[in-house]
Design a protein around this motif. Structure first.
Motif, PDB file in Angstrom:
ATOM      1  N   PRO A  10       0.700  -1.200  -0.119  1.00 43.36           N
ATOM      2  CA  PRO A  10       0.288   0.158   0.080  1.00 43.36           C
ATOM      3  C   PRO A  10       0.864   1.509   0.031  1.00 43.36           C
ATOM      4  O   PRO A  10       2.790   1.560   0.278  1.00 43.36           O
ATOM      5  CB  PRO A  10      -0.735   0.378   1.022  1.00 43.36           C
ATOM      6  CG  PRO A  10      -0.322  -1.478   1.815  1.00 43.36           C
ATOM      7  CD  PRO A  10       0.544  -2.007   1.438  1.00 43.36           C
ATOM      8  N   ARG A  11       0.358   2.538  -0.896  1.00 42.68           N
ATOM      9  CA  ARG A  11       1.349   3.317  -0.510  1.00 42.68           C
ATOM     10  C   ARG A  11       1.307   3.741   0.487  1.00 42.68           C
ATOM     11  O   ARG A  11       0.181   4.810   1.309  1.00 42.68           O
ATOM     12  CB  ARG A  11       0.809   4.838  -1.671  1.00 42.68           C
ATOM     13  CG  ARG A  11       1.254   5.909  -2.434  1.00 42.68           C
ATOM     14  CD  ARG A  11       0.388   6.148  -3.527  1.00 42.68           C
ATOM     15  NE  ARG A  11      -0.237   6.676  -3.252  1.00 42.68           N
ATOM     16  CZ  ARG A  11      -1.052   8.050  -3.179  1.00 42.68           C
ATOM     17  NH1 ARG A  11      -0.740   8.887  -4.085  1.00 42.68           N
ATOM     18  NH2 ARG A  11      -2.502   7.920  -2.697  1.00 42.68           N
ATOM     19  N   LEU A  16       1.659  15.284   7.170  1.00 39.25           N
ATOM     20  CA  LEU A  16       1.266  17.202   6.623  1.00 39.25           C
ATOM     21  C   LEU A  16       2.062  17.668   7.317  1.00 39.25           C
ATOM     22  O   LEU A  16       2.854  17.148   7.862  1.00 39.25           O
ATOM     23  CB  LEU A  16       0.299  17.685   6.669  1.00 39.25           C
ATOM     24  CG  LEU A  16      -1.582  17.315   6.823  1.00 39.25           C
ATOM     25  CD1 LEU A  16      -3.156  17.623   7.239  1.00 39.25           C
ATOM     26  CD2 LEU A  16      -1.425  17.229   5.699  1.00 39.25           C
ATOM     27  N   PRO A  17       2.610  18.284   6.952  1.00 37.15           N
ATOM     28  CA  PRO A  17       3.926  18.777   7.087  1.00 37.15           C
ATOM     29  C   PRO A  17       4.051  19.953   8.545  1.00 37.15           C
ATOM     30  O   PRO A  17       2.591  20.989   8.886  1.00 37.15           O
ATOM     31  CB  PRO A  17       4.228  20.381   6.246  1.00 37.15           C
ATOM     32  CG  PRO A  17       4.125  20.061   5.077  1.00 37.15           C
ATOM     33  CD  PRO A  17       2.585  18.978   5.370  1.00 37.15           C
ATOM     34  N   THR A  25       2.767  25.897   1.732  1.00 40.83           N
ATOM     35  CA  THR A  25       3.663  26.161   0.116  1.00 40.83           C
ATOM     36  C   THR A  25       3.687  24.675  -0.602  1.00 40.83           C
ATOM     37  O   THR A  25       3.952  24.736  -1.485  1.00 40.83           O
ATOM     38  CB  THR A  25       4.990  26.649  -0.335  1.00 40.83           C
ATOM     39  OG1 THR A  25       5.729  26.037   0.841  1.00 40.83           O
ATOM     40  CG2 THR A  25       5.074  27.885   0.400  1.00 40.83           C
ATOM     41  N   LYS A  26       3.678  23.445  -0.299  1.00 46.59           N
ATOM     42  CA  LYS A  26       3.247  22.305  -0.867  1.00 46.59           C
ATOM     43  C   LYS A  26       2.044  21.703  -0.991  1.00 46.59           C
ATOM     44  O   LYS A  26       1.822  20.823  -1.264  1.00 46.59           O
ATOM     45  CB  LYS A  26       4.057  21.282   0.333  1.00 46.59           C
ATOM     46  CG  LYS A  26       6.167  21.490   0.142  1.00 46.59           C
ATOM     47  CD  LYS A  26       6.307  20.157   0.755  1.00 46.59           C
ATOM     48  CE  LYS A  26       7.904  20.653   0.742  1.00 46.59           C
ATOM     49  NZ  LYS A  26       8.784  19.789   1.579  1.00 46.59           N
ATOM     50  N   CYS A  27       1.474  22.228   0.006  1.00 45.96           N
ATOM     51  CA  CYS A  27      -0.335  21.690   0.043  1.00 45.96           C
ATOM     52  C   CYS A  27      -2.031  22.218   0.077  1.00 45.96           C
ATOM     53  O   CYS A  27      -2.773  21.890  -0.184  1.00 45.96           O
ATOM     54  CB  CYS A  27      -0.535  20.729   1.376  1.00 45.96           C
ATOM     55  SG  CYS A  27       0.888  19.464   2.026  1.00 45.96           S
ATOM     56  N   PRO A 122      -2.904  14.603  -2.777  1.00 47.05           N
ATOM     57  CA  PRO A 122      -2.806  13.593  -2.450  1.00 47.05           C
ATOM     58  C   PRO A 122      -2.129  12.484  -1.922  1.00 47.05           C
ATOM     59  O   PRO A 122      -2.224  11.171  -0.679  1.00 47.05           O
ATOM     60  CB  PRO A 122      -3.697  12.514  -3.978  1.00 47.05           C
ATOM     61  CG  PRO A 122      -3.066  13.344  -5.202  1.00 47.05           C
ATOM     62  CD  PRO A 122      -2.777  14.771  -4.315  1.00 47.05           C
ATOM     63  N   GLU A 123      -0.515  13.007  -2.163  1.00 51.07           N
ATOM     64  CA  GLU A 123       0.086  12.394  -1.503  1.00 51.07           C
ATOM     65  C   GLU A 123       0.383  12.079   0.363  1.00 51.07           C
ATOM     66  O   GLU A 123       0.917  11.797   1.095  1.00 51.07           O
ATOM     67  CB  GLU A 123       1.323  12.906  -2.327  1.00 51.07           C
ATOM     68  CG  GLU A 123       1.813  14.137  -2.283  1.00 51.07           C
ATOM     69  CD  GLU A 123       1.513  14.464  -3.049  1.00 51.07           C
ATOM     70  OE1 GLU A 123       2.038  15.859  -3.695  1.00 51.07           O
ATOM     71  OE2 GLU A 123       1.157  13.757  -4.054  1.00 51.07           O
TER      72      GLU A 123
END
Length: 143
Positions: A10-11, A16-17, A25-27, A122-123
């Motif tokens: 499973p992935r 979350l940062p 900036t990432k999400c 989604p990651e």
């Protein structure tokens, strides 16, 4: 009944940062209302502007910071990204959103906070949430 061995794993989702600016900036993907009216792509990455970084750092260090704000929505989005991060990463964090009317506040919660939540890439693993009756509910322990 035992299932046969699965060749895939499973992935694994990234957490979350922990840092609010990194989360921004990432999400965070924002919605450009002006572009929406023009018919162009209205979903945008949160801008990596130094003054927004300073606002997030200041609010994080001093929650009762006063900000002289113009009519631009960039600062509003910045604060909404920051407070969404707080709600998603801190258990029992409560947030009330005030506006001119309850209907307008409910609309902002849906069109901004809920939209920001839905567009987290989604990651990243994020707590389950739902929007109902003008309110957003976050479930840190699942639905």
């Amino acid at each position: 009944m035992l299932l046969p061995h699965c060749p895939w794993k499973p992935r694994q989702l990234n957490p979350l940062p922990a840092d609010p600016w990194e989360f921004a900036t990432k999400c965070a993907l924002t919605f450009d209302e002006e572009s929406s009216v023009k018919g162009t792509d209205a979903i945008r990455r949160f801008p990596d502007y130094e003054y927004l970084r300073e606002i997030i750092r200041e609010i994080d260090a001093n929650p009762f910071t006063w900000i002289a704000k113009s009519g631009q929505l960039t600062v509003s989005w910045c604060l909404q990204v920051y407070f969404l991060h707080q709600v998603l990463t801190k258990r029992a964090y409560r947030l009330a959103y005030y506006c001119l009317t309850q209907t307008k506040a409910e609309g902002h919660v849906e069109s901004r906070f809920w939209r920001l939540y839905q567009h987290i890439p989604p990651e990243y693993g994020k707590p389950h949430a739902e929007f109902k009756n003008g309110r957003m509910f976050i479930y840190h322990d699942g639905p």
